[in-house]
Design a protein around this motif. Structure first.
Motif, PDB file in Angstrom:
ATOM      1  N   ASN A   1       0.857  -1.177   0.000  1.00 29.57           N
ATOM      2  CA  ASN A   1       0.000   0.000   0.000  1.00 29.57           C
ATOM      3  C   ASN A   1       0.895   1.229   0.000  1.00 29.57           C
ATOM      4  O   ASN A   1       1.324   1.714   1.057  1.00 29.57           O
ATOM      5  CB  ASN A   1      -0.925   0.019   1.220  1.00 29.57           C
ATOM      6  N   PRO A   2       1.198   1.772  -1.190  1.00 25.91           N
ATOM      7  CA  PRO A   2       2.130   2.903  -1.268  1.00 25.91           C
ATOM      8  C   PRO A   2       1.560   4.206  -0.726  1.00 25.91           C
ATOM      9  O   PRO A   2       2.288   5.198  -0.625  1.00 25.91           O
ATOM     10  CB  PRO A   2       2.408   2.996  -2.773  1.00 25.91           C
ATOM     11  N   ASP A   3       0.284   4.205  -0.365  1.00 27.98           N
ATOM     12  CA  ASP A   3      -0.335   5.442   0.119  1.00 27.98           C
ATOM     13  C   ASP A   3      -0.123   5.658   1.608  1.00 27.98           C
ATOM     14  O   ASP A   3      -0.425   6.731   2.130  1.00 27.98           O
ATOM     15  CB  ASP A   3      -1.833   5.429  -0.179  1.00 27.98           C
ATOM     16  N   LEU A   4       0.368   4.620   2.301  1.00 27.96           N
ATOM     17  CA  LEU A   4       0.579   4.721   3.746  1.00 27.96           C
ATOM     18  C   LEU A   4       2.031   4.438   4.088  1.00 27.96           C
ATOM     19  O   LEU A   4       2.681   3.616   3.435  1.00 27.96           O
ATOM     20  CB  LEU A   4      -0.320   3.716   4.483  1.00 27.96           C
ATOM     21  N   PRO A   5       2.564   5.102   5.124  1.00 31.29           N
ATOM     22  CA  PRO A   5       3.951   4.815   5.535  1.00 31.29           C
ATOM     23  C   PRO A   5       4.037   3.418   6.167  1.00 31.29           C
ATOM     24  O   PRO A   5       3.055   2.896   6.709  1.00 31.29           O
ATOM     25  CB  PRO A   5       4.239   5.914   6.570  1.00 31.29           C
ATOM     26  N   ALA A   6       5.217   2.806   6.065  1.00 33.09           N
ATOM     27  CA  ALA A   6       5.422   1.491   6.681  1.00 33.09           C
ATOM     28  C   ALA A   6       5.274   1.594   8.191  1.00 33.09           C
ATOM     29  O   ALA A   6       5.774   2.539   8.818  1.00 33.09           O
ATOM     30  CB  ALA A   6       6.805   0.965   6.316  1.00 33.09           C
TER      31      ALA A   6
END
Length: 386
Positions: A309-314
Motif C-alpha cells: 500500500n504505497p499510500d501509507l507509511p510502513a
C-alpha cells in the motif's frame, strides 16, 4: 613434541593481501601460537622465505617481524626454487606474473599454494593443474570466503536443512573506491587496467564460483553485464589514466539443482548494507542474510504478511523481524584456517579439494562472464576435467 620445519617461499608479500592476510595473519600467527599441532606428537613450524623484486622492502619487512633479513629474503626466484630446503611455493603476485612462476615451481618439485585467479585464461589455468598432477605435487588455491564466520553459519543452516528447497541467492558486494584525484584510492591502479590483468570480473567471479559451488551447487549457466562506470582514475603518482577494465559487473547464474543466483559486484557503489558483502538466500522453509561475520534468519513460521500500500507509511521494521544466528564456536581468520588445512594436507596427506582444478573453474567463470557481457547472451558453463 617434535618440531618439523616447513620452508615456504612467499612471492608477492609486498602487496596488501600477501602481507596482511597470508604472512602476518596466517603464517606468523601460526608461529605465534606455537606452530601447527598435527596431533601425532609433531608440531609443524612454518619458515617464511620472502621473495620479490624490491629487496629493501623485503628486508624491512623481515626485520619488522623477527625474520632474518638475509637468510629469509631473496630477489632470485630461480635460486629459491632450486633450494632443496624449500617445500612450498606460495604466489600472491599480480595475475599476469603468476602462471609462469607456478610452472617453474612445479618443475622444481615444490608444493603449490596460490592466490587466484591462477592464470589469465582458462587454458593456462588448466595447464597448471595438469602439470601439478603430473608432477605429483600437492596444490591448493586460496578460497577464503567460505571460511568467513558469516558463510560458515550459512553452511550450518544449509547442512541442517533450514531452507527446505533453496530457490534463489542474491549477493551484493562492493564499495566506493576513490578515483585518486582528491582522495587516494584504496586499491592499486593496475586493478583498473585490463592490460595489467585488472577488472572486477576477473577478480570477483572466481570468488563467486567457489562460494556458489561449495554452498549451493555448481554453476551451469552465466549471464553477465560488465561495465566501466568510472572511465578516468588517478594512479599512485597522482597522474590520470584511462580505466580500461570493468569496475562493476552484474551477473545471473543458474545453479545445479535449479536455484538462481544473482550477484552484483561494484567498486562504484556506496554501501547501504550492514557488511561489504551480503548474500540473501531464500528457500521454501526459511531465508537468511549472511555477511562477512553475521548471519540473520527468518523461518517460515515467523514470516510476516506485508500488504502493498504505497499510500501509507510502513508501520513495521522489516529488519527487526529477523533473528541473529549465534556463533556457537570460535572463528579464526579464514586465510589462516585454510593455510592450516593445506599444511596438514602437505604433511599428512589429509583430504583436500581446493586445488588448481577448482582454481581453473574460477578462471572459466570469469572468462565466460566477460564473453557473455561482450556478446549479450547467456552461456553454458561446461564441467571441467584434467
Amino acid at each position: 613434541m617434535t618440531r618439523k620445519t616447513v620452508r615456504i617461499a612467499m612471492n608477492g608479500v609486498t602487496g596488501r593481501m600477501g602481507y596482511r592476510q597470508h604472512l602476518v595473519r596466517s603464517l606468523l600467527a601460526i608461529r605465534e601460537q606455537g606452530g601447527l599441532d598435527l596431533g601425532d606428537g609433531t608440531v609443524l613450524w612454518p619458515e617464511p622465505l620472502l621473495v620479490g623484486r624490491r629487496e629493501h622492502a623485503l628486508k624491512e619487512m623481515a626485520e619488522r617481524h623477527g625474520l632474518d633479513p638475509v637468510a629469509d629474503v631473496s630477489t632470485d626466484l630461480e635460486a629459491v626454487l632450486a633450494d632443496e630446503r624449500v617445500d612450498i611455493y606460495f604466489d600472491a603476485q599480480v595475475t599476469a606474473a603468476r602462471e609462469e612462476a607456478i610452472k617453474k615451481a612445479v618443475a622444481a618439485g615444490k608444493h603449490i599454494y596460490t592466490e587466484k585467479p591462477t592464470a589469465t585464461g582458462l587454458e593456462g589455468a588448466l595447464e597448471l593443474a595438469r602439470l601439478a598432477e603430473a608432477a605429483g605435487v600437492k596444490h591448493g588455491v586460496v578460497q577464503d570466503k567460505i571460511f568467513l564466520p558469516g558463510l560458515l553459519k550459512l553452511k550450518r543452516l544449509i547442512d541442517g536443512g533450514f531452507f527446505g528447497r533453496i530457490l534463489s541467492v542474491r549477493g551484493e558486494f562492493g564499495y566506493w573506491v576513490f578515483e585518486g584525484d582528491w582522495q587516494s584510492a584504496q586499491r592499486p591502479s593496475w586493478n583498473y587496467r585490463s592490460e595489467d590483468g585488472g577488472g572486477i570480473v576477473v577478480d570477483m567471479f572466481p570468488h563467486w564460483e567457489y562460494v556458489l559451488h561449495e554452498l549451493f551447487g555448481a554453476v551451469r549457466t552465466v549471464q553477465a553485464q560488465a561495465t566501466t562506470h568510472i572511465p578516468t582514475r588517478w594512479d599512485e603518482r597522482g597522474k590520470p589514466y584511462e580505466a580500461t577494465a570493468d569496475d562493476a559487473a552484474y551477473g545471473v547464474f543458474q545453479l545445479e539443482g535449479g536455484a538462481i543466483a544473482q550477484i552484483n559486484s561494484s567498486w562504484a557503489v556506496r554501501v547501504n548494507r550492514d557488511e561489504l558483502v551480503e548474500f540473501q538466500v531464500d528457500g521454501t522453509e526459511g531465508s537468511a542474510v549472511a555477511g562477512l561475520r553475521n548471519c540473520r534468519v527468518q523461518h517460515r513460521s515467523h514470516t510476516p504478511k506485508p500488504v502493498w500500500n504505497p499510500d501509507l507509511p510502513a508501520t513495521e521494521s522489516f529488519r527487526e523481524q529477523w533473528q541473529e544466528v549465534p556463533d556457537n564456536e570460535e572463528f579464526d581468520n579464514g586465510f589462516k584456517t585454510q593455510w592450516e588445512l593445506f599444511l596438514r594436507h602437505v604433511a599428512l596427506d589429509e583430504p583436500w579439494r581446493w586445488d588448481l582444478l577448482a582454481g581453473a573453474r574460477g578462471v572459466q567463470l570469469a572468462e565466460l562472464g566477460l564473453k557473455s557481457s561482450a556478446e549479450g547472451r547467456r552461456l553454458d558453463v561446461p564441467e571441467l576435467s584434467l
